[in-house]
Design a protein around this motif. Structure first.
Motif, PDB file in Angstrom:
ATOM      1  N   LYS A 261       0.800  -1.224   0.000  1.00  0.00           N
ATOM      2  CA  LYS A 261       0.000   0.000   0.000  1.00  0.00           C
ATOM      3  C   LYS A 261       0.835   1.277   0.000  1.00  0.00           C
ATOM      4  CE  LYS A 261      -4.259  -1.676   1.943  1.00  0.00           C
ATOM      5  NZ  LYS A 261      -5.328  -1.420   2.899  1.00  0.00           N
ATOM      6  N   ALA A 262       2.140   1.139  -0.018  1.00  0.00           N
ATOM      7  CA  ALA A 262       3.005   2.326  -0.006  1.00  0.00           C
ATOM      8  C   ALA A 262       2.811   3.122  -1.292  1.00  0.00           C
ATOM      9  CB  ALA A 262       4.467   1.908   0.116  1.00  0.00           C
ATOM     10  N   PRO A 263       2.759   4.451  -1.213  1.00  0.00           N
ATOM     11  CA  PRO A 263       2.609   5.254  -2.419  1.00  0.00           C
ATOM     12  C   PRO A 263       3.840   5.194  -3.326  1.00  0.00           C
ATOM     13  CG  PRO A 263       2.531   6.646  -0.429  1.00  0.00           C
ATOM     14  CD  PRO A 263       2.703   5.233   0.015  1.00  0.00           C
ATOM     15  N   GLU A 264       5.006   4.951  -2.716  1.00  0.00           N
ATOM     16  CA  GLU A 264       6.231   4.832  -3.505  1.00  0.00           C
ATOM     17  C   GLU A 264       7.249   4.015  -2.738  1.00  0.00           C
ATOM     18  OE1 GLU A 264       7.674   8.764  -4.390  1.00  0.00           O
ATOM     19  OE2 GLU A 264       7.373   9.431  -2.352  1.00  0.00           O
ATOM     20  N   PHE A 265       8.329   3.680  -3.430  1.00  0.00           N
ATOM     21  CA  PHE A 265       9.400   2.869  -2.859  1.00  0.00           C
ATOM     22  C   PHE A 265      10.721   3.602  -3.008  1.00  0.00           C
ATOM     23  CE2 PHE A 265       6.091   0.061  -4.358  1.00  0.00           C
ATOM     24  CZ  PHE A 265       5.889  -0.764  -3.258  1.00  0.00           C
ATOM     25  N   MET A 266      11.572   3.453  -1.995  1.00  0.00           N
ATOM     26  CA  MET A 266      12.936   3.973  -2.073  1.00  0.00           C
ATOM     27  C   MET A 266      13.839   2.789  -2.394  1.00  0.00           C
ATOM     28  SD  MET A 266      15.096   6.488  -1.856  1.00  0.00           S
ATOM     29  CE  MET A 266      14.258   7.809  -0.985  1.00  0.00           C
ATOM     30  N   LEU A 267      14.601   2.914  -3.478  1.00  0.00           N
ATOM     31  CA  LEU A 267      15.580   1.897  -3.838  1.00  0.00           C
ATOM     32  C   LEU A 267      16.956   2.447  -3.492  1.00  0.00           C
ATOM     33  CD1 LEU A 267      14.193   0.848  -7.337  1.00  0.00           C
ATOM     34  CD2 LEU A 267      13.657  -0.130  -5.107  1.00  0.00           C
ATOM     35  N   LEU A 268      17.699   1.704  -2.696  1.00  0.00           N
ATOM     36  CA  LEU A 268      19.010   2.150  -2.233  1.00  0.00           C
ATOM     37  C   LEU A 268      20.072   1.132  -2.636  1.00  0.00           C
ATOM     38  CD1 LEU A 268      16.847   2.378   0.514  1.00  0.00           C
ATOM     39  CD2 LEU A 268      18.532   4.134   0.867  1.00  0.00           C
ATOM     40  N   VAL A 269      21.121   1.608  -3.279  1.00  0.00           N
ATOM     41  CA  VAL A 269      22.249   0.750  -3.618  1.00  0.00           C
ATOM     42  C   VAL A 269      23.283   0.887  -2.506  1.00  0.00           C
ATOM     43  CG1 VAL A 269      24.116   0.322  -5.263  1.00  0.00           C
ATOM     44  CG2 VAL A 269      21.838   0.967  -6.097  1.00  0.00           C
ATOM     45  N   VAL A 270      23.720  -0.272  -1.984  1.00  0.00           N
ATOM     46  CA  VAL A 270      24.690  -0.297  -0.891  1.00  0.00           C
ATOM     47  C   VAL A 270      25.956  -0.982  -1.390  1.00  0.00           C
ATOM     48  CG1 VAL A 270      25.161  -1.172   1.431  1.00  0.00           C
ATOM     49  CG2 VAL A 270      22.862  -0.362   0.844  1.00  0.00           C
ATOM     50  N   GLU A 271      27.073  -0.306  -1.197  1.00  0.00           N
ATOM     51  CA  GLU A 271      28.381  -0.861  -1.529  1.00  0.00           C
ATOM     52  C   GLU A 271      29.297  -0.672  -0.336  1.00  0.00           C
ATOM     53  OE1 GLU A 271      29.717   1.059  -5.125  1.00  0.00           O
ATOM     54  OE2 GLU A 271      28.105   0.181  -6.318  1.00  0.00           O
ATOM     55  N   GLU A 272      29.986  -1.727   0.037  1.00  0.00           N
ATOM     56  CA  GLU A 272      30.913  -1.688   1.174  1.00  0.00           C
ATOM     57  C   GLU A 272      30.259  -1.113   2.429  1.00  0.00           C
ATOM     58  OE1 GLU A 272      34.699  -0.007   0.032  1.00  0.00           O
ATOM     59  OE2 GLU A 272      34.712  -1.172  -1.821  1.00  0.00           O
ATOM     60  N   GLY A 273      29.001  -1.490   2.653  1.00  0.00           N
ATOM     61  CA  GLY A 273      28.296  -1.081   3.867  1.00  0.00           C
ATOM     62  C   GLY A 273      27.764   0.331   3.885  1.00  0.00           C
ATOM     63  N   LYS A 274      27.834   1.023   2.744  1.00  0.00           N
ATOM     64  CA  LYS A 274      27.356   2.411   2.692  1.00  0.00           C
ATOM     65  C   LYS A 274      26.388   2.601   1.530  1.00  0.00           C
ATOM     66  CE  LYS A 274      31.425   4.194   4.827  1.00  0.00           C
ATOM     67  NZ  LYS A 274      32.016   5.369   5.315  1.00  0.00           N
ATOM     68  N   VAL A 275      25.374   3.444   1.760  1.00  0.00           N
ATOM     69  CA  VAL A 275      24.425   3.773   0.699  1.00  0.00           C
ATOM     70  C   VAL A 275      25.124   4.690  -0.297  1.00  0.00           C
ATOM     71  CG1 VAL A 275      22.232   4.899   0.165  1.00  0.00           C
ATOM     72  CG2 VAL A 275      22.445   3.514   2.243  1.00  0.00           C
ATOM     73  N   VAL A 276      25.169   4.265  -1.563  1.00  0.00           N
ATOM     74  CA  VAL A 276      25.858   5.056  -2.587  1.00  0.00           C
ATOM     75  C   VAL A 276      24.888   5.720  -3.562  1.00  0.00           C
ATOM     76  CG1 VAL A 276      28.016   3.787  -2.423  1.00  0.00           C
ATOM     77  CG2 VAL A 276      26.288   3.045  -4.061  1.00  0.00           C
ATOM     78  N   SER A 277      23.635   5.234  -3.602  1.00  0.00           N
ATOM     79  CA  SER A 277      22.643   5.908  -4.440  1.00  0.00           C
ATOM     80  C   SER A 277      21.240   5.591  -3.950  1.00  0.00           C
ATOM     81  CB  SER A 277      22.794   5.526  -5.913  1.00  0.00           C
ATOM     82  OG  SER A 277      22.404   4.190  -6.124  1.00  0.00           O
ATOM     83  N   ARG A 278      20.310   6.503  -4.294  1.00  0.00           N
ATOM     84  CA  ARG A 278      18.896   6.384  -3.917  1.00  0.00           C
ATOM     85  C   ARG A 278      18.043   6.731  -5.130  1.00  0.00           C
ATOM     86  NH1 ARG A 278      17.825   7.647   1.766  1.00  0.00           N
ATOM     87  NH2 ARG A 278      19.812   7.711   2.838  1.00  0.00           N
ATOM     88  N   GLU A 279      16.920   6.043  -5.233  1.00  0.00           N
ATOM     89  CA  GLU A 279      15.978   6.331  -6.314  1.00  0.00           C
ATOM     90  C   GLU A 279      14.567   6.080  -5.806  1.00  0.00           C
ATOM     91  OE1 GLU A 279      14.785   4.571 -10.735  1.00  0.00           O
ATOM     92  OE2 GLU A 279      16.349   3.589  -9.573  1.00  0.00           O
ATOM     93  N   LYS A 280      13.673   7.031  -6.020  1.00  0.00           N
ATOM     94  CA  LYS A 280      12.265   6.843  -5.676  1.00  0.00           C
ATOM     95  C   LYS A 280      11.549   6.280  -6.887  1.00  0.00           C
ATOM     96  CE  LYS A 280      11.753  10.619  -2.388  1.00  0.00           C
ATOM     97  NZ  LYS A 280      11.043  11.885  -2.118  1.00  0.00           N
ATOM     98  N   VAL A 281      10.710   5.268  -6.640  1.00  0.00           N
ATOM     99  CA  VAL A 281       9.936   4.639  -7.691  1.00  0.00           C
ATOM    100  C   VAL A 281       8.480   4.620  -7.241  1.00  0.00           C
ATOM    101  CG1 VAL A 281       9.587   2.503  -8.991  1.00  0.00           C
ATOM    102  CG2 VAL A 281      11.891   3.190  -8.331  1.00  0.00           C
ATOM    103  N   PRO A 282       7.550   5.112  -8.070  1.00  0.00           N
ATOM    104  CA  PRO A 282       6.146   5.095  -7.671  1.00  0.00           C
ATOM    105  C   PRO A 282       5.593   3.672  -7.625  1.00  0.00           C
ATOM    106  CG  PRO A 282       6.376   5.909  -9.913  1.00  0.00           C
ATOM    107  CD  PRO A 282       7.756   5.715  -9.379  1.00  0.00           C
ATOM    108  N   ASN A 283       4.629   3.460  -6.758  1.00  0.00           N
ATOM    109  CA  ASN A 283       3.947   2.177  -6.682  1.00  0.00           C
ATOM    110  C   ASN A 283       3.151   1.992  -7.972  1.00  0.00           C
ATOM    111  OD1 ASN A 283       2.213   0.006  -6.151  1.00  0.00           O
ATOM    112  ND2 ASN A 283       2.046   0.543  -3.995  1.00  0.00           N
ATOM    113  N   PRO A 284       3.418   0.921  -8.730  1.00  0.00           N
ATOM    114  CA  PRO A 284       2.718   0.720  -9.991  1.00  0.00           C
ATOM    115  C   PRO A 284       1.293   0.205  -9.822  1.00  0.00           C
ATOM    116  CG  PRO A 284       4.203  -1.089  -9.620  1.00  0.00           C
ATOM    117  CD  PRO A 284       4.419  -0.102  -8.496  1.00  0.00           C
ATOM    118  N   GLY A 285       0.890  -0.063  -8.603  1.00  0.00           N
ATOM    119  CA  GLY A 285      -0.463  -0.554  -8.352  1.00  0.00           C
ATOM    120  C   GLY A 285      -0.445  -2.031  -8.020  1.00  0.00           C
TER     121      GLY A 285
END
Length: 115
Positions: free
Chosen positions: A18-42
């Motif tokens: 039911k989340a309106p969107e999702f946060m996608l986080l890329v983790v390398e060597e224990g640290k977040v290196v990038s973030r991307e918001k993606v809308p819930n496709p339904g």
């Protein structure tokens, strides 16, 4: 590692589907290196569940999740961590420190969750 967190504003949403969107986080060597918001496709025909493998997600951190969603994600070898609360940053930080682990937390009962 690529982590998906269902979100509402900057907080972990209490129900995966039911989340309106999702946060996608890329983790390398224990640290977040990038973030991307993606809308819930339904929720039609498993659109949310198809989104995870399509984006290369390896882990999902959520407040709660229904049994059907858990089963489908596990079929794709996606690690599921439920029971997360609070901000996304805090939940991901706790997970990366080993303080938040995969657990069997039932759905939040906001819907039938396949039960």
């Amino acid at each position: 590692m690529k982590i998906c967190v269902p979100m509402k504003s900057t907080m972990v949403h209490n129900h995966f589907g039911k989340a309106p969107e999702f946060m996608l986080l890329v983790v390398e060597e224990g640290k977040v290196v990038s973030r991307e918001k993606v809308p819930n496709p339904g929720r039609e025909k498993g659109a949310v569940l198809e989104l995870m493998p399509a984006h290369g997600v390896t882990h999902v951190i959520a407040g709660g999740m229904g049994e059907r969603a858990k089963g489908i994600l596990k079929e794709h070898n996606i690690v599921i961590v439920t029971g997360a609360l609070g901000s996304i940053d805090n939940a991901v930080d706790r997970f990366l420190k080993g303080e938040l682990k995969p657990a069997e937390v039932p759905c939040c009962n906001e819907n039938l969750c396949g039960k």
